[in-house]
Write a protein that holds these residues in place. Structure first.
Motif, PDB file in Angstrom:
ATOM      1  N   ARG A 286       0.831  -1.202   0.000  1.00 27.01           N
ATOM      2  CA  ARG A 286       0.000   0.000   0.000  1.00 27.01           C
ATOM      3  C   ARG A 286       0.866   1.253   0.000  1.00 27.01           C
ATOM      4  NH1 ARG A 286      -5.166   1.684   3.630  1.00 27.01           N
ATOM      5  NH2 ARG A 286      -5.404   3.722   2.683  1.00 27.01           N
ATOM      6  N   ALA A 287       1.957   1.242   0.770  1.00 28.08           N
ATOM      7  CA  ALA A 287       2.846   2.407   0.785  1.00 28.08           C
ATOM      8  C   ALA A 287       3.443   2.634  -0.603  1.00 28.08           C
ATOM      9  CB  ALA A 287       3.954   2.205   1.815  1.00 28.08           C
ATOM     10  N   TYR A 288       3.829   1.545  -1.263  1.00 27.72           N
ATOM     11  CA  TYR A 288       4.375   1.669  -2.616  1.00 27.72           C
ATOM     12  C   TYR A 288       3.316   2.211  -3.579  1.00 27.72           C
ATOM     13  CZ  TYR A 288       6.297   0.367  -7.127  1.00 27.72           C
ATOM     14  OH  TYR A 288       6.734   0.395  -8.410  1.00 27.72           O
ATOM     15  N   ALA A 289       2.090   1.705  -3.481  1.00 31.13           N
ATOM     16  CA  ALA A 289       1.012   2.156  -4.361  1.00 31.13           C
ATOM     17  C   ALA A 289       0.664   3.619  -4.095  1.00 31.13           C
ATOM     18  CB  ALA A 289      -0.214   1.270  -4.185  1.00 31.13           C
ATOM     19  N   GLU A 290       0.636   4.030  -2.835  1.00 29.81           N
ATOM     20  CA  GLU A 290       0.353   5.431  -2.513  1.00 29.81           C
ATOM     21  C   GLU A 290       1.454   6.345  -3.036  1.00 29.81           C
ATOM     22  OE1 GLU A 290      -0.278   5.692   1.680  1.00 29.81           O
ATOM     23  OE2 GLU A 290      -2.349   4.977   1.539  1.00 29.81           O
ATOM     24  N   GLU A 291       2.699   5.888  -2.944  1.00 26.09           N
ATOM     25  CA  GLU A 291       3.807   6.679  -3.466  1.00 26.09           C
ATOM     26  C   GLU A 291       3.702   6.823  -4.982  1.00 26.09           C
ATOM     27  OE1 GLU A 291       8.618   6.241  -3.781  1.00 26.09           O
ATOM     28  OE2 GLU A 291       7.621   5.461  -1.992  1.00 26.09           O
ATOM     29  N   ALA A 292       3.361   5.726  -5.658  1.00 24.78           N
ATOM     30  CA  ALA A 292       3.200   5.783  -7.114  1.00 24.78           C
ATOM     31  C   ALA A 292       2.033   6.694  -7.498  1.00 24.78           C
ATOM     32  CB  ALA A 292       2.972   4.379  -7.667  1.00 24.78           C
ATOM     33  N   ALA A 293       0.935   6.629  -6.773  1.00 24.87           N
ATOM     34  CA  ALA A 293      -0.222   7.492  -7.054  1.00 24.87           C
ATOM     35  C   ALA A 293       0.117   8.958  -6.814  1.00 24.87           C
ATOM     36  CB  ALA A 293      -1.412   7.065  -6.206  1.00 24.87           C
ATOM     37  N   THR A 294       0.877   9.227  -5.760  1.00 23.83           N
ATOM     38  CA  THR A 294       1.291  10.604  -5.477  1.00 23.83           C
ATOM     39  C   THR A 294       2.165  11.144  -6.599  1.00 23.83           C
ATOM     40  OG1 THR A 294       1.189  10.158  -3.103  1.00 23.83           O
ATOM     41  CG2 THR A 294       2.464  12.079  -3.803  1.00 23.83           C
ATOM     42  N   GLU A 295       3.084  10.325  -7.076  1.00 19.03           N
ATOM     43  CA  GLU A 295       3.935  10.750  -8.189  1.00 19.03           C
ATOM     44  C   GLU A 295       3.114  10.951  -9.460  1.00 19.03           C
ATOM     45  OE1 GLU A 295       7.163  11.643  -8.342  1.00 19.03           O
ATOM     46  OE2 GLU A 295       7.140  11.461  -6.159  1.00 19.03           O
ATOM     47  N   LEU A 296       2.111  10.112  -9.669  1.00 14.19           N
ATOM     48  CA  LEU A 296       1.261  10.244 -10.845  1.00 14.19           C
ATOM     49  C   LEU A 296       0.463  11.546 -10.795  1.00 14.19           C
ATOM     50  CD1 LEU A 296       0.386   8.871 -13.450  1.00 14.19           C
ATOM     51  CD2 LEU A 296      -1.420   7.754 -12.173  1.00 14.19           C
ATOM     52  N   MET A 297       0.091  11.972  -9.609  1.00 13.84           N
ATOM     53  CA  MET A 297      -0.645  13.227  -9.478  1.00 13.84           C
ATOM     54  C   MET A 297       0.247  14.432  -9.792  1.00 13.84           C
ATOM     55  SD  MET A 297      -3.654  12.250  -8.809  1.00 13.84           S
ATOM     56  CE  MET A 297      -4.391  13.822  -8.491  1.00 13.84           C
ATOM     57  N   ARG A 298       1.548  14.266  -9.713  1.00 13.63           N
ATOM     58  CA  ARG A 298       2.477  15.358  -9.998  1.00 13.63           C
ATOM     59  C   ARG A 298       2.829  15.466 -11.475  1.00 13.63           C
ATOM     60  NH1 ARG A 298       6.609  14.056  -5.115  1.00 13.63           N
ATOM     61  NH2 ARG A 298       5.201  14.617  -3.427  1.00 13.63           N
ATOM     62  N   VAL A 299       2.384  14.517 -12.266  1.00 15.96           N
ATOM     63  CA  VAL A 299       2.713  14.526 -13.687  1.00 15.96           C
ATOM     64  C   VAL A 299       2.033  15.712 -14.360  1.00 15.96           C
ATOM     65  CG1 VAL A 299       2.381  13.296 -15.871  1.00 15.96           C
ATOM     66  CG2 VAL A 299       3.052  12.046 -13.827  1.00 15.96           C
ATOM     67  N   VAL A 300       2.807  16.407 -15.177  1.00 15.09           N
ATOM     68  CA  VAL A 300       2.252  17.504 -15.965  1.00 15.09           C
ATOM     69  C   VAL A 300       2.064  16.969 -17.375  1.00 15.09           C
ATOM     70  CG1 VAL A 300       2.625  19.836 -16.827  1.00 15.09           C
ATOM     71  CG2 VAL A 300       3.421  19.214 -14.551  1.00 15.09           C
ATOM     72  N   TRP A 301       0.827  16.828 -17.793  1.00 16.31           N
ATOM     73  CA  TRP A 301       0.525  16.266 -19.098  1.00 16.31           C
ATOM     74  C   TRP A 301       0.700  17.327 -20.167  1.00 16.31           C
ATOM     75  CZ3 TRP A 301       0.350  11.239 -18.904  1.00 16.31           C
ATOM     76  CH2 TRP A 301      -0.020  10.625 -17.719  1.00 16.31           C
ATOM     77  N   PRO A 302       1.182  16.931 -21.362  1.00 15.48           N
ATOM     78  CA  PRO A 302       1.395  17.920 -22.421  1.00 15.48           C
ATOM     79  C   PRO A 302       0.065  18.450 -22.966  1.00 15.48           C
ATOM     80  CG  PRO A 302       1.786  15.712 -23.257  1.00 15.48           C
ATOM     81  CD  PRO A 302       1.568  15.580 -21.772  1.00 15.48           C
ATOM     82  N   THR A 303       0.149  19.642 -23.520  1.00 11.84           N
ATOM     83  CA  THR A 303      -1.037  20.213 -24.161  1.00 11.84           C
ATOM     84  C   THR A 303      -1.228  19.562 -25.529  1.00 11.84           C
ATOM     85  OG1 THR A 303       0.236  21.959 -25.229  1.00 11.84           O
ATOM     86  CG2 THR A 303      -0.627  22.418 -23.004  1.00 11.84           C
ATOM     87  N   TRP A 304      -2.393  19.796 -26.134  1.00  8.57           N
ATOM     88  CA  TRP A 304      -2.675  19.217 -27.444  1.00  8.57           C
ATOM     89  C   TRP A 304      -1.697  19.756 -28.492  1.00  8.57           C
ATOM     90  CZ3 TRP A 304      -4.293  15.229 -29.676  1.00  8.57           C
ATOM     91  CH2 TRP A 304      -4.682  15.218 -31.002  1.00  8.57           C
ATOM     92  N   ALA A 305      -1.318  21.002 -28.394  1.00 11.54           N
ATOM     93  CA  ALA A 305      -0.364  21.578 -29.348  1.00 11.54           C
ATOM     94  C   ALA A 305       1.003  20.904 -29.218  1.00 11.54           C
ATOM     95  CB  ALA A 305      -0.242  23.079 -29.121  1.00 11.54           C
ATOM     96  N   GLU A 306       1.429  20.649 -27.995  1.00 11.23           N
ATOM     97  CA  GLU A 306       2.709  19.965 -27.788  1.00 11.23           C
ATOM     98  C   GLU A 306       2.676  18.541 -28.329  1.00 11.23           C
ATOM     99  OE1 GLU A 306       4.130  22.219 -23.686  1.00 11.23           O
ATOM    100  OE2 GLU A 306       2.951  20.376 -23.566  1.00 11.23           O
ATOM    101  N   VAL A 307       1.545  17.861 -28.178  1.00 10.16           N
ATOM    102  CA  VAL A 307       1.410  16.498 -28.695  1.00 10.16           C
ATOM    103  C   VAL A 307       1.493  16.511 -30.215  1.00 10.16           C
ATOM    104  CG1 VAL A 307      -0.181  14.556 -28.922  1.00 10.16           C
ATOM    105  CG2 VAL A 307       0.137  15.640 -26.714  1.00 10.16           C
ATOM    106  N   ARG A 308       0.825  17.477 -30.867  1.00 16.30           N
ATOM    107  CA  ARG A 308       0.865  17.556 -32.338  1.00 16.30           C
ATOM    108  C   ARG A 308       2.274  17.828 -32.841  1.00 16.30           C
ATOM    109  NH1 ARG A 308      -4.060  21.462 -33.531  1.00 16.30           N
ATOM    110  NH2 ARG A 308      -2.624  22.678 -32.313  1.00 16.30           N
ATOM    111  N   VAL A 309       2.981  18.746 -32.197  1.00 15.39           N
ATOM    112  CA  VAL A 309       4.343  19.077 -32.622  1.00 15.39           C
ATOM    113  C   VAL A 309       5.260  17.865 -32.443  1.00 15.39           C
ATOM    114  CG1 VAL A 309       6.362  20.483 -32.058  1.00 15.39           C
ATOM    115  CG2 VAL A 309       4.124  21.546 -32.268  1.00 15.39           C
ATOM    116  N   SER A 310       5.148  17.187 -31.310  1.00  9.31           N
ATOM    117  CA  SER A 310       5.984  16.013 -31.061  1.00  9.31           C
ATOM    118  C   SER A 310       5.675  14.898 -32.050  1.00  9.31           C
ATOM    119  CB  SER A 310       5.769  15.502 -29.636  1.00  9.31           C
ATOM    120  OG  SER A 310       6.125  16.477 -28.702  1.00  9.31           O
TER     121      SER A 310
END
Length: 146
Positions: free
Chosen positions: A85-109
């Motif tokens: 559970r501690a490992y899963a909570e740590e992974a979920a916390t890190e996932l919440m910190r992810v900054v997802w790219p914008t649609w324009a950034e996805v198109r350019v990439s």
């Protein structure tokens, strides 16, 4: 958008790491229940036991119910164990910190990947054609003259 802004936006939406963890455990538990149900169905058939429908319309059999019970027990055991559970909570916390790219950034990439792939394909085609000509056409002719 900075990481703090993204985290604040996610928190304003009512999503926190523990809620995400519960959602993931429910989804994985459902998949595990289906897997256990099918596995038990094969075992039941192998043993020659009757696997009759218990609830008409739902098509639930003893194997599917037992699969849900086993999956629920497995998910509960992992959820209430300290280390997983501690490992899963740590992974979920890190996932919440992810900054997802914008649609324009996805198109350019994506465009950059497509163009790079075509350039690499052209280069490999040219190198392959040249090496074929060299090994199959030119070197045998040169070898014959020697």
């Amino acid at each position: 958008m900075s990481a703090n802004e993204a985290s604040e936006k996610a928190n304003r939406a009512g999503m926190d790491a523990k809620r995400l963890l519960v959602i993931v455990f429910l989804a994985l538990g459902s998949i595990l229940a289906l897997f256990f149900g099918h596995l038990l169905e094969l075992l039941w058939a192998r043993l020659g036991w009757a696997d009759e429908v218990l609830f008409e319309g739902l098509n639930w059999r003893p194997t599917s119910l037992l699969g849900f019970v086993l999956a629920g027990g497995a998910v509960a055991w992992v959820y209430f164990s300290k280390e997983p559970r501690a490992y899963a909570e740590e992974a979920a916390t890190e996932l919440m910190r992810v900054v997802w790219p914008t649609w324009a950034e996805v198109r350019v990439s994506t465009l950059a990947v497509v163009i790079t792939s075509f350039v690499a394909a052209f280069f490999l085609f040219f190198a392959d054609s040249l090496s074929y000509e060299l090994m199959v056409e030119w070197l045998p002719r040169l070898w014959e003259r020697l």
